[in-house]
Design an enzyme around this catalytic site. Structure first.
Site, mmCIF file in Angstrom:
data_model
loop_
_atom_site.group_PDB
_atom_site.id
_atom_site.type_symbol
_atom_site.label_atom_id
_atom_site.label_comp_id
_atom_site.label_asym_id
_atom_site.label_seq_id
_atom_site.Cartn_x
_atom_site.Cartn_y
_atom_site.Cartn_z
ATOM 1 N N HIS A 38 0.848 -1.200 0.000
ATOM 2 C CA HIS A 38 0.000 0.000 0.000
ATOM 3 C C HIS A 38 0.881 1.247 0.000
ATOM 4 O O HIS A 38 1.088 1.867 1.045
ATOM 5 C CB HIS A 38 -0.901 -0.022 1.236
ATOM 6 C CG HIS A 38 -2.040 0.953 1.175
ATOM 7 N ND1 HIS A 38 -1.912 2.292 1.413
ATOM 8 C CD2 HIS A 38 -3.357 0.773 0.898
ATOM 9 C CE1 HIS A 38 -3.074 2.903 1.312
ATOM 10 N NE2 HIS A 38 -3.968 2.005 1.001
ATOM 11 N N ILE A 44 1.907 4.846 1.537
ATOM 12 C CA ILE A 44 1.077 5.752 2.344
ATOM 13 C C ILE A 44 0.310 4.916 3.364
ATOM 14 O O ILE A 44 0.012 3.743 3.143
ATOM 15 C CB ILE A 44 0.088 6.584 1.501
ATOM 16 C CG1 ILE A 44 -0.777 5.679 0.603
ATOM 17 C CG2 ILE A 44 0.822 7.604 0.664
ATOM 18 C CD1 ILE A 44 -1.862 6.427 -0.147
ATOM 19 N N GLY A 47 -6.038 4.292 4.659
ATOM 20 C CA GLY A 47 -7.097 5.070 5.303
ATOM 21 C C GLY A 47 -7.778 4.295 6.413
ATOM 22 O O GLY A 47 -8.147 4.864 7.446
ATOM 23 N N VAL A 48 -7.955 2.981 6.220
ATOM 24 C CA VAL A 48 -8.616 2.202 7.272
ATOM 25 C C VAL A 48 -7.783 2.204 8.550
ATOM 26 O O VAL A 48 -8.334 2.100 9.651
ATOM 27 C CB VAL A 48 -8.892 0.749 6.824
ATOM 28 C CG1 VAL A 48 -9.959 0.712 5.755
ATOM 29 C CG2 VAL A 48 -7.637 0.066 6.352
ATOM 30 N N GLU A 52 -8.724 3.354 12.243
ATOM 31 C CA GLU A 52 -8.417 2.500 13.389
ATOM 32 C C GLU A 52 -7.654 3.293 14.458
ATOM 33 O O GLU A 52 -7.871 3.105 15.656
ATOM 34 C CB GLU A 52 -7.592 1.288 12.931
ATOM 35 C CG GLU A 52 -7.127 0.371 14.050
ATOM 36 C CD GLU A 52 -8.262 -0.317 14.812
ATOM 37 O OE1 GLU A 52 -9.381 -0.398 14.268
ATOM 38 O OE2 GLU A 52 -8.020 -0.764 15.948
#
Lengths: 157, 93
Positions: A38, A44, A47-48, A52
């Site tokens: 990723h 980067i 987003g998840v 979290e």
């Protein structure tokens, strides 16, 4: 942050159940297998994992609020916005504010900052329920000490 | 001024995407309307906010599990609204 172990919070820097506010430092590691996927050549923070991070930060306040008498589980994420890319090595500050302390649930508003600029935000709903096992409670207490939650919030006895 | 039932029914309709005209005071939130536990949290949040109360969901669940109360008492809407009215009255007292 230790992404592979889902340890998103390095240090709780402010925890005030009376006003319903928690802040934490969360430094994105320079390297992680997560960045290999990723994304290849463009690492980067997913987003998840930003969400979290907010969930864990808010969770420390809720756990402290009841002195670890119950566990909190993320149940809903609303109005999540991922505003900017977050690169390896970035120093993040997570902040969560208690919106509503319900019976068996709680709602918090979280935001994630990098250098004072907001990079993510979301409203988070948690279920509040008994710890499924004493071992999990013990692990959460150990984790709380690791991130610097004050002793006064750790015991419901 | 809208009744407690009208307010709650509107919230359920909007939160759970249930046609308003299918919601009656006799409706059971779970058995008739099919509201699951997550959606019920949303409804509870909306009710808590709108009426300025904290519905004691954990206490109600314990009472049902211990056989001290029936689910109808808390989950049939006329029963739920009666509970809300009692909580609002207790807060004002």
């Amino acid at each position: 942050m230790r992404l592979e172990y889902f340890q998103m919070v390095d240090r709780v820097t402010l925890l005030d159940p009376a006003v319903g506010l928690v802040r934490a430092d969360c430094r994105v590691p320079d390297a992680s297998p997560v960045f290999e996927g990723h994304f290849p050549g463009h690492p980067i923070l997913p987003g998840v994992l930003m969400i979290e991070t907010l969930a864990q930060t808010g969770g420390w306040l809720l756990l402290a609020n009841q002195r670890f008498g119950n566990m909190v589980f993320l149940a809903k994420v609303r109005d999540a916005k991922l505003r900017a890319f977050v690169a390896p090595g970035t120093a993040l500050e997570a902040e969560a504010r208690l919106v509503h302390d319900g019976s068996g649930y709680a709602v918090m508003a979280g935001r994630l900052l990098a250098g004072g600029r907001m990079v993510a935000e979301a409203e988070l709903t948690y279920r509040v329920a008994p710890f499924p096992t004493p071992a999990l409670r013990a692990q959460m207490l150990a984790a709380a000490r690791r991130v610097g939650v004050a002793e006064e919030w750790l015991d419901d006895a | 001024m809208a009744s407690t039932f009208d307010t709650v029914a509107d919230m359920i309709s909007e939160t759970c995407d249930i046609p308003r005209d299918t919601i009656t005071p006799e409706s059971h939130a779970i058995n008739d309307l099919g509201i699951d536990s997550l959606d019920f949290l949303d409804v509870a949040f909306a009710i808590d906010k709108a009426f300025g109360i904290k519905m004691p969901l954990e206490q109600w669940t314990a009472e049902v599990n211990e056989g001290k109360a029936s689910t109808d008492q808390y989950f049939v809407l006329k029963g739920l609204c009666a509970q809300i009215d009692a909580l609002v009255a207790a807060k004002a007292a």
